[in-house]
Write an enzyme that holds these catalytic residues in place. Structure first.
Site, PDB file in Angstrom:
ATOM      1  N   GLY A  70       0.803  -1.215   0.000  1.00  0.00           N
ATOM      2  CA  GLY A  70       0.000   0.000   0.000  1.00  0.00           C
ATOM      3  C   GLY A  70       0.838   1.266   0.000  1.00  0.00           C
ATOM      4  N   GLY A 125      -0.829  -4.876   0.748  1.00  0.00           N
ATOM      5  CA  GLY A 125      -2.049  -4.480   0.052  1.00  0.00           C
ATOM      6  C   GLY A 125      -2.323  -5.292  -1.187  1.00  0.00           C
ATOM      7  N   GLU A 148       4.145  -7.028   7.399  1.00  0.00           N
ATOM      8  CA  GLU A 148       3.850  -5.824   8.190  1.00  0.00           C
ATOM      9  C   GLU A 148       4.597  -5.753   9.516  1.00  0.00           C
ATOM     10  OE1 GLU A 148       0.601  -6.270   5.239  1.00  0.00           O
ATOM     11  OE2 GLU A 148       1.656  -7.635   6.583  1.00  0.00           O
ATOM     12  N   ASP A 156      -3.212  -6.697   7.723  1.00  0.00           N
ATOM     13  CA  ASP A 156      -4.579  -6.189   7.656  1.00  0.00           C
ATOM     14  C   ASP A 156      -5.216  -6.580   6.318  1.00  0.00           C
ATOM     15  OD1 ASP A 156      -2.913  -4.370   6.247  1.00  0.00           O
ATOM     16  OD2 ASP A 156      -4.318  -2.734   6.572  1.00  0.00           O
TER      17      ASP A 156
END
Length: 377
Positions: A70, A125, A148, A156
């Site tokens: 992301g 992402g 992450e 996430d």
């Protein structure tokens, strides 16, 4: 300037259409920005409503990556702007995770087949886009990970849900270590369900255009058409990857409920003779202890939740991560100053208390407000 996402429509031989969305940022490995999320969400909705569109393909421009993650730089700037003002003050992070998570959920619940061509790097992402697709295709060069822990976040984009659905305790291990999966392990874990060699991708697309499509309402029939084409072009069998080879060991060391015990068990692999295990342990030890703990506790808390509720819970935790300084410090060390020496707080897994972890699950918005993702059903 060219659009960060390119949209084209290909005509099938029997009068239907295939929508193709190409992430168009190859210089940054097709990193996913807020604008890209908006564009994808809008176009996917249009294709879903179009009775002539029977299939959607998502792919990345260039030959190195589908999507490597992301927009960390945008988040970093927003965290600097709203530093010290609380989890609800950062309007950019609120909007970014809102739009991104709704896009990911849209893919998970799409009424038509979606192929994700996960060639090359698929991380963060990019995993969020891929895991919701009905047909998740990897090539011989694919490398998948949710790294992450290295930046002070957690897996996430629905990662808590998908990691809970992987074999055994592999989801706990992957969240804790950010370990990279090759093609074989992507298939073994279920993150991918098809393999196609890079050289054969064009033949796959041509095969899809030649297929005998029916109306979108015949979803099962059309799903089987996609399966037949992908199966006809499947890559050569690959040897078991390290995740599969060490499956029994991973289940054993990640079986405890206590997070500190899991951490210590993985840490003991640091000097293992197997380079994949050693690298995984080293990555965890260099990562944020709080991130490792959040990745594990989220899987524990979401085990029996619906996908929509998982996204809602992750949204709350993500906003707190944008306010506590850990994600900001991780991005600084990795991408801004590039000193690769983040100063985590807390720096020791034993200082990650239950009280601290629970604070990340407190809704940060006013009590009178609804959850921003309350419309996910």
């Amino acid at each position: 300037m060219s659009s960060p996402v390119l949209f084209t429509e290909l005509n099938t031989h029997n009068g239907y259409k295939v929508g193709v969305a190409t992430l168009n940022q190859p210089k940054i490995l097709n990193g996913l920005s807020l604008e890209m999320c908006r564009l994808l969400g809008k176009q996917l909705a249009q294709w879903e409503a179009d009775p002539d569109v029977v299939l959607v393909i998502m792919q990345g421009a260039g030959d190195k990556a589908f999507c490597a993650g992301g927009d960390l730089h945008g988040l970093y700037q927003s965290m600097q702007t709203w530093q010290g003002q609380g989890a609800w003050a950062n309007t950019y992070s609120r909007e970014f995770f809102d739009i991104e998570y709704k896009l990911d959920y849209q893919i998970h619940t799409y009424s038509k087949p979606i192929i994700c061509w996960g060639h090359g790097i698929v991380m963060g992402g990019g995993i969020g886009l891929m895991i919701g697709a009905s047909h998740r295709v990897v090539s011989e060069t694919s490398r998948l990970a949710m790294p992450e822990v290295s930046i002070g976040l957690f897996p996430d984009v629905g990662g808590s849900w998908v990691l809970n659905h992987l074999p055994g305790k592999t989801g706990v291990f992957l969240a804790s270590t950010g370990a990279i999966l090759n093609t074989s392990d992507a298939l073994f874990s279920g993150l991918a369900n098809y393999q196609v060699d890079y050289a054969n991708w064009e033949a796959v697309v041509n095969g899809l255009l030649d297929a005998a499509w029916q109306k979108p309402a015949h979803r099962r029939f059309n799903d089987d058409l996609v399966h037949a084409v992908l199966a006809a072009h499947k890559g050569k069998p690959v040897e078991a990857g390290p995740l599969q080879q060490h499956y029994a060991l991973i289940n054993e060391i990640c079986a405890p409920v206590n997070i500190q015990t899991i951490y210590q068990n993985i840490a003991e692999l640091k000097d293992n003779d197997d380079p994949w295990l050693s690298r995984a342990a080293t990555t965890m030890l260099k990562g944020a202890p709080l991130s490792m703990a959040l990745g594990v506790v989220l899987q524990q808390k979401t085990l029996h939740l619906s996908l929509a509720d998982v996204f809602r819970m992750e949204y709350i935790v993500a906003l707190h991560c944008c306010a506590d300084g850990q994600l900001q410090e991780g991005i600084r060390a990795l991408l801004v100053d590039k000193d690769k020496s983040p100063k985590w707080m807390p720096a020791d897994i034993n200082d990650v208390t239950d009280e601290l972890l629970e604070s990340y699950f407190d809704s940060p918005w006013p009590k009178s407000d609804r959850h921003p993702l309350s419309d996910l059903v």
